[in-house]
Design a protein around this motif. Structure first.
Motif, PDB file in Angstrom:
ATOM      1  N   ILE A   1       0.839  -1.202   0.000  1.00 35.83           N
ATOM      2  CA  ILE A   1       0.000   0.000   0.000  1.00 35.83           C
ATOM      3  C   ILE A   1       0.872   1.249   0.000  1.00 35.83           C
ATOM      4  N   GLU A   2       1.940   1.251   0.814  1.00 40.16           N
ATOM      5  CA  GLU A   2       2.836   2.408   0.861  1.00 40.16           C
ATOM      6  C   GLU A   2       3.530   2.618  -0.486  1.00 40.16           C
ATOM      7  N   ASN A   3       3.928   1.513  -1.139  1.00 42.34           N
ATOM      8  CA  ASN A   3       4.557   1.617  -2.465  1.00 42.34           C
ATOM      9  C   ASN A   3       3.590   2.211  -3.485  1.00 42.34           C
ATOM     10  N   LYS A   4       2.337   1.716  -3.447  1.00 42.66           N
ATOM     11  CA  LYS A   4       1.328   2.251  -4.364  1.00 42.66           C
ATOM     12  C   LYS A   4       1.086   3.737  -4.090  1.00 42.66           C
ATOM     13  N   ALA A   5       1.022   4.082  -2.802  1.00 42.55           N
ATOM     14  CA  ALA A   5       0.802   5.488  -2.428  1.00 42.55           C
ATOM     15  C   ALA A   5       1.970   6.355  -2.906  1.00 42.55           C
ATOM     16  N   ALA A   6       3.193   5.835  -2.773  1.00 37.83           N
ATOM     17  CA  ALA A   6       4.372   6.588  -3.221  1.00 37.83           C
ATOM     18  C   ALA A   6       4.312   6.795  -4.734  1.00 37.83           C
ATOM     19  N   LYS A   7       3.910   5.741  -5.477  1.00 34.49           N
ATOM     20  CA  LYS A   7       3.805   5.864  -6.934  1.00 34.49           C
ATOM     21  C   LYS A   7       2.731   6.892  -7.298  1.00 34.49           C
ATOM     22  N   LYS A   8       1.589   6.810  -6.585  1.00 39.77           N
ATOM     23  CA  LYS A   8       0.516   7.766  -6.868  1.00 39.77           C
ATOM     24  C   LYS A   8       0.967   9.181  -6.516  1.00 39.77           C
ATOM     25  N   SER A   9       1.727   9.298  -5.452  1.00 38.94           N
ATOM     26  CA  SER A   9       2.232  10.602  -5.051  1.00 38.94           C
ATOM     27  C   SER A   9       3.156  11.157  -6.131  1.00 38.94           C
ATOM     28  N   LEU A  10       4.008  10.268  -6.692  1.00 41.77           N
ATOM     29  CA  LEU A  10       4.889  10.697  -7.781  1.00 41.77           C
ATOM     30  C   LEU A  10       4.058  11.092  -9.002  1.00 41.77           C
ATOM     31  N   SER A  11       3.008  10.299  -9.290  1.00 42.04           N
ATOM     32  CA  SER A  11       2.144  10.617 -10.431  1.00 42.04           C
ATOM     33  C   SER A  11       1.457  11.967 -10.225  1.00 42.04           C
ATOM     34  N   VAL A  12       0.967  12.200  -9.016  1.00 46.43           N
ATOM     35  CA  VAL A  12       0.315  13.478  -8.708  1.00 46.43           C
ATOM     36  C   VAL A  12       1.323  14.612  -8.856  1.00 46.43           C
ATOM     37  N   ALA A  13       2.534  14.404  -8.353  1.00 41.32           N
ATOM     38  CA  ALA A  13       3.563  15.445  -8.466  1.00 41.32           C
ATOM     39  C   ALA A  13       3.896  15.709  -9.934  1.00 41.32           C
ATOM     40  N   ALA A  14       3.989  14.644 -10.725  1.00 42.28           N
ATOM     41  CA  ALA A  14       4.274  14.813 -12.153  1.00 42.28           C
ATOM     42  C   ALA A  14       3.130  15.564 -12.832  1.00 42.28           C
ATOM     43  N   LEU A  15       1.895  15.210 -12.474  1.00 39.60           N
ATOM     44  CA  LEU A  15       0.742  15.912 -13.047  1.00 39.60           C
ATOM     45  C   LEU A  15       0.715  17.380 -12.621  1.00 39.60           C
ATOM     46  N   GLU A  16       1.069  17.636 -11.373  1.00 45.61           N
ATOM     47  CA  GLU A  16       1.118  19.021 -10.900  1.00 45.61           C
ATOM     48  C   GLU A  16       2.181  19.810 -11.660  1.00 45.61           C
ATOM     49  N   ASP A  17       3.355  19.175 -11.894  1.00 40.57           N
ATOM     50  CA  ASP A  17       4.410  19.832 -12.671  1.00 40.57           C
ATOM     51  C   ASP A  17       3.935  20.118 -14.091  1.00 40.57           C
ATOM     52  N   GLU A  18       3.260  19.132 -14.682  1.00 43.71           N
ATOM     53  CA  GLU A  18       2.749  19.309 -16.043  1.00 43.71           C
ATOM     54  C   GLU A  18       1.701  20.427 -16.070  1.00 43.71           C
ATOM     55  N   LEU A  19       0.858  20.464 -15.056  1.00 40.84           N
ATOM     56  CA  LEU A  19      -0.154  21.499 -14.955  1.00 40.84           C
ATOM     57  C   LEU A  19       0.494  22.881 -14.849  1.00 40.84           C
ATOM     58  N   LEU A  20       1.536  22.987 -14.025  1.00 39.68           N
ATOM     59  CA  LEU A  20       2.249  24.263 -13.895  1.00 39.68           C
ATOM     60  C   LEU A  20       2.872  24.673 -15.224  1.00 39.68           C
ATOM     61  N   THR A  21       3.421  23.696 -15.940  1.00 39.94           N
ATOM     62  CA  THR A  21       4.014  23.982 -17.252  1.00 39.94           C
ATOM     63  C   THR A  21       2.954  24.515 -18.204  1.00 39.94           C
ATOM     64  N   HIS A  22       1.798  23.834 -18.229  1.00 37.62           N
ATOM     65  CA  HIS A  22       0.717  24.275 -19.108  1.00 37.62           C
ATOM     66  C   HIS A  22       0.188  25.646 -18.703  1.00 37.62           C
ATOM     67  N   LYS A  23       0.116  25.895 -17.406  1.00 36.75           N
ATOM     68  CA  LYS A  23      -0.327  27.214 -16.942  1.00 36.75           C
ATOM     69  C   LYS A  23       0.650  28.293 -17.398  1.00 36.75           C
ATOM     70  N   SER A  24       1.952  27.987 -17.297  1.00 38.43           N
ATOM     71  CA  SER A  24       2.964  28.952 -17.740  1.00 38.43           C
ATOM     72  C   SER A  24       2.843  29.205 -19.235  1.00 38.43           C
ATOM     73  N   LEU A  25       2.652  28.123 -20.000  1.00 37.22           N
ATOM     74  CA  LEU A  25       2.496  28.270 -21.453  1.00 37.22           C
ATOM     75  C   LEU A  25       1.247  29.081 -21.790  1.00 37.22           C
ATOM     76  N   LEU A  26       0.176  28.811 -21.056  1.00 39.57           N
ATOM     77  CA  LEU A  26      -1.073  29.543 -21.276  1.00 39.57           C
ATOM     78  C   LEU A  26      -0.889  31.030 -20.964  1.00 39.57           C
ATOM     79  N   GLU A  27      -0.206  31.313 -19.870  1.00 36.31           N
ATOM     80  CA  GLU A  27       0.038  32.701 -19.494  1.00 36.31           C
ATOM     81  C   GLU A  27       0.900  33.396 -20.550  1.00 36.31           C
ATOM     82  N   ALA A  28       1.924  32.684 -21.036  1.00 38.47           N
ATOM     83  CA  ALA A  28       2.772  33.252 -22.092  1.00 38.47           C
ATOM     84  C   ALA A  28       1.949  33.499 -23.353  1.00 38.47           C
ATOM     85  N   SER A  29       1.085  32.559 -23.691  1.00 41.80           N
ATOM     86  CA  SER A  29       0.224  32.723 -24.877  1.00 41.80           C
ATOM     87  C   SER A  29      -0.714  33.915 -24.691  1.00 41.80           C
ATOM     88  N   ASN A  30      -1.286  34.037 -23.501  1.00 42.45           N
ATOM     89  CA  ASN A  30      -2.184  35.164 -23.224  1.00 42.45           C
ATOM     90  C   ASN A  30      -1.442  36.490 -23.342  1.00 42.45           C
TER      91      ASN A  30
END
Length: 127
Positions: free
Chosen positions: A28-57
């Motif tokens: 369970i802890e391993n799965k949680a760690a993987k999900k945590s990494l996935s969430v962190a990766a998604l958050e990083d991707e979201l920040l990247t997209h937000k930055s790109l959107l702001e630059a586009s705006n």
């Protein structure tokens, strides 16, 4: 002794259950760690997209301002062209008037020249 064996077996079973539970918890802890990494990766991707959107705006805002400036320049140029066309019309009218005046002047000159010739002829005849 029977009780001891019974307790010993119970202890062994509890040990097995404890080991099984620890393995399950680790899973369970391993799965949680993987999900945590996935969430962190998604958050990083979201920040990247937000930055790109702001630059586009920002780029859209700059282009919009540039379009507005060019539109105003075109409007000003259009007004200048209209004023020049009005001046050109006036100059054409003036040109027409001057040509008419020149034609009238040529006619008068020709008439005067004819009169002068006639007067010279009369003058020569009188002499």
């Amino acid at each position: 002794e029977n009780e001891r064996d019974s307790l010993s077996r119970a202890m062994s079973e509890l040990e097995i259950k404890r080991n099984s539970m620890e393995a399950h918890i680790q899973e369970i802890e391993n799965k949680a760690a993987k999900k945590s990494l996935s969430v962190a990766a998604l958050e990083d991707e979201l920040l990247t997209h937000k930055s790109l959107l702001e630059a586009s705006n920002n780029e859209i805002l700059v282009k919009t301002e540039e379009i507005s400036r060019v539109t105003n320049e075109l409007k000003d140029r259009g007004e200048q062209i209209e004023a020049l066309n009005a001046d050109l019309s006036l100059l054409r009218e003036e040109h027409g008037s001057l040509r008419s005046l020149a034609s009238d002047t040529e006619t008068q000159r020709d008439s005067l020249s004819k009169l002068i010739c006639e007067l010279e002829i009369k003058n020569n005849q009188m002499e």
